[in-house]
Scaffold this active site. Structure first.
Site, PDB file in Angstrom:
ATOM      1  N   LYS A  17     -12.028  -5.605  11.731  1.00 53.68           N
ATOM      2  CA  LYS A  17     -12.869  -4.619  11.038  1.00 53.68           C
ATOM      3  C   LYS A  17     -14.239  -4.515  11.716  1.00 53.68           C
ATOM      4  O   LYS A  17     -14.798  -3.417  11.819  1.00 53.68           O
ATOM      5  CB  LYS A  17     -13.006  -5.010   9.565  1.00 53.68           C
ATOM      6  CG  LYS A  17     -11.675  -4.859   8.800  1.00 53.68           C
ATOM      7  CD  LYS A  17     -11.710  -5.559   7.458  1.00 53.68           C
ATOM      8  CE  LYS A  17     -10.408  -5.353   6.693  1.00 53.68           C
ATOM      9  NZ  LYS A  17     -10.284  -6.249   5.515  1.00 53.68           N
ATOM     10  N   GLY A  60      -2.057 -10.870  -4.404  1.00 54.00           N
ATOM     11  CA  GLY A  60      -1.832  -9.807  -3.427  1.00 54.00           C
ATOM     12  C   GLY A  60      -3.043  -9.474  -2.584  1.00 54.00           C
ATOM     13  O   GLY A  60      -3.098  -8.424  -1.962  1.00 54.00           O
ATOM     14  N   VAL A  63       0.832  -1.203   0.000  1.00 52.35           N
ATOM     15  CA  VAL A  63       0.000   0.000   0.000  1.00 52.35           C
ATOM     16  C   VAL A  63       0.872   1.261   0.000  1.00 52.35           C
ATOM     17  O   VAL A  63       0.664   2.169  -0.810  1.00 52.35           O
ATOM     18  CB  VAL A  63      -0.961   0.029   1.220  1.00 52.35           C
ATOM     19  CG1 VAL A  63      -1.887   1.228   1.156  1.00 52.35           C
ATOM     20  CG2 VAL A  63      -1.789  -1.256   1.276  1.00 52.35           C
ATOM     21  N   ALA A  86       9.829   6.267   5.541  1.00 51.89           N
ATOM     22  CA  ALA A  86      10.581   5.439   6.500  1.00 51.89           C
ATOM     23  C   ALA A  86      10.347   3.959   6.194  1.00 51.89           C
ATOM     24  O   ALA A  86       9.204   3.525   6.052  1.00 51.89           O
ATOM     25  CB  ALA A  86      10.140   5.750   7.921  1.00 51.89           C
ATOM     26  N   GLY A  93     -11.549  -1.536   2.178  1.00 48.06           N
ATOM     27  CA  GLY A  93     -10.823  -1.019   1.014  1.00 48.06           C
ATOM     28  C   GLY A  93     -11.252   0.360   0.572  1.00 48.06           C
ATOM     29  O   GLY A  93     -11.199   1.320   1.334  1.00 48.06           O
TER      30      GLY A  93
END
Ligand SMILES: NC(=O)C1=CN([C@@H]2O[C@H](COP(=O)(O)OP(=O)(O)OC[C@H]3O[C@@H](n4cnc5c(N)ncnc54)[C@H](O)[C@@H]3O)[C@@H](O)[C@H]2O)C=CC1
Ligand SMILES: N[C@@H](CC=O)C(=O)O
Length: 327
Positions: A206, A188, A17, A46, A135
């Site tokens: 969730k 994926g 992501v 990072a 999503g």
């Protein structure tokens, strides 16, 4: 040419992501600035390993292993590392420095949500997490804002793309759970540890987030009944279809109405038989769908991309709208 004020964005994590978020921030910077009314300057990314192979080619000078220094002086910190630590500590540090934070980390929100929201409130910073559930589907903001004046009775849906993909393949192609999971991983869709998907942990996290928002309370993860799809057999899927049903992994969050005392809440995740004529039966592949039953608004349905290759853009849309809101 319009001169925009600059908003400094620090990105933590450049995996599936994060790397797409970085690419789109760099590629569509000007367009985003137009929409946000502020320039979104990606000041650094990072990562744990500077030499790791990435899905996307990104300017090497943006990378650092020093997340703490990157956070300092940032206006917005986007956390896409995942897991509990160091994500939790870095988010607390970012909020403490006054930055707004955007995260897609449902595992962290489900286990440490109250601590993080309190930290944000203490300093007047914002913690955005639209990408953590379902999503690309905008479901967090509708629950938190649009439906804030309504009384939500039930939130029910397919919130894990991997398991929906697997069950769909078992049903339509007769594939085994193992083969379908291999496909889901290759495409994926699955988490780094796919146990989180097939054993229902991801959906339960969730559900915790959805139930807490919908019922204005804090539903602990341990209170969510969880059963994954590893016990679902090919024979069951075939028998279900013959009887006019399709097997789906559902997350169900309900208000338990009580006229005497305050309402109770129940949240659970388990495979269920959905009648073939029900809209949820038509949710195929890695798509997600969430039904909201509200007292005044009635029945609402939210549908869209939930996981996978195509999830990266949807995820970005769920993540990127937050910087726009945050500026
Ligand atoms: N992959 C997906 O479809 C979705 C993921 N999410 C959430 O987004 C977050 C990121 O997910 P992915 O990109 O799939 O994970 P990923 O595992 O592909 O990427 C994680 C990145 O974080 C970096 N990282 C790990 N430890 C670090 C540290 N100490 N300091 C700096 N960087 C570090 C890794 O090197 C890697 O680049 C997770 O919270 C996940 O639950 C949310 C929705 C969908
Ligand atoms: N593994 C998750 C990814 C998105 O949250 C899923 O399959 O839904």
């Amino acid at each position: 040419m319009i001169e925009y004020r600059n908003v400094k964005v620090a990105l933590l994590g450049a995996g599936s992501v994060g790397s797409q978020v970085a690419r789109l921030l760099l590629e569509q910077g000007e367009e985003l600035a137009g929409r946000a009314g502020a320039g979104l300057e990606l000041t650094g990314i990072a990562v744990r390993d500077l030499d790791a192979q990435r899905d996307v080619e990104l300017p090497r000078d943006l990378f650092t292993t020093d997340a703490e220094s990157l956070i300092l002086g940032s206006d917005i910190v986007v956390e896409l590392i995942g897991g509990i630590e160091p994500a939790r500590t870095l988010i607390l540090q970012a909020l403490g420095s006054g930055a707004d934070v955007i995260t897609g980390n449902k595992a962290l929100l489900a286990s440490h949500g109250p601590e993080l929201f309190e930290a944000a409130e203490q300093v007047g910073a914002q913690l955005y997490y639209e990408a953590a559930v379902a999503g690309a589907i905008p479901i967090i903001r509708p629950l938190r804002e649009s439906l804030a004046g309504d009384r939500i009775l039930r939130v029910m849906g397919i919130v894990n793309g991997t398991t929906n993909f697997i069950l769909d393949r078992m049903d339509t192609l007769g594939e085994s759970l193992e083969d379908a999971l291999e496909q889901a991983t290759a495409l994926g869709y699955a988490e780094a540890d796919p146990t989180a998907d097939i054993e229902g942990y991801d959906a339960a996290q969730k559900a915790t987030i959805l139930a807490s928002l919908a019922f204005h309370t804090s539903v602990p993860l341990v209170a969510v009944h969880r059963e994954g799809i590893t016990g679902v057999t090919h024979e069951q899927v075939v028998a279900a279809r013959k009887a006019g049903y399709v097997v789906k992994l559902l997350a169900i969050c309900e208000r338990l109405l009580d006229e005497e005392v305050s309402d109770g809440v129940a949240a659970r995740v388990h495979p269920a038989l959905v009648p073939l004529g029900h809209p949820l039966a038509a949710v195929h592949g890695a798509k997600n769908a969430v039904f909201v039953e509200a007292e005044a608004a009635g029945d609402l349905m939210f549908y869209g991309a939930g996981a996978g290759e195509s999830r990266r853009r949807p995820r970005f849309s769920a993540i990127s709208c937050r910087p726009l809101a945050a500026t």
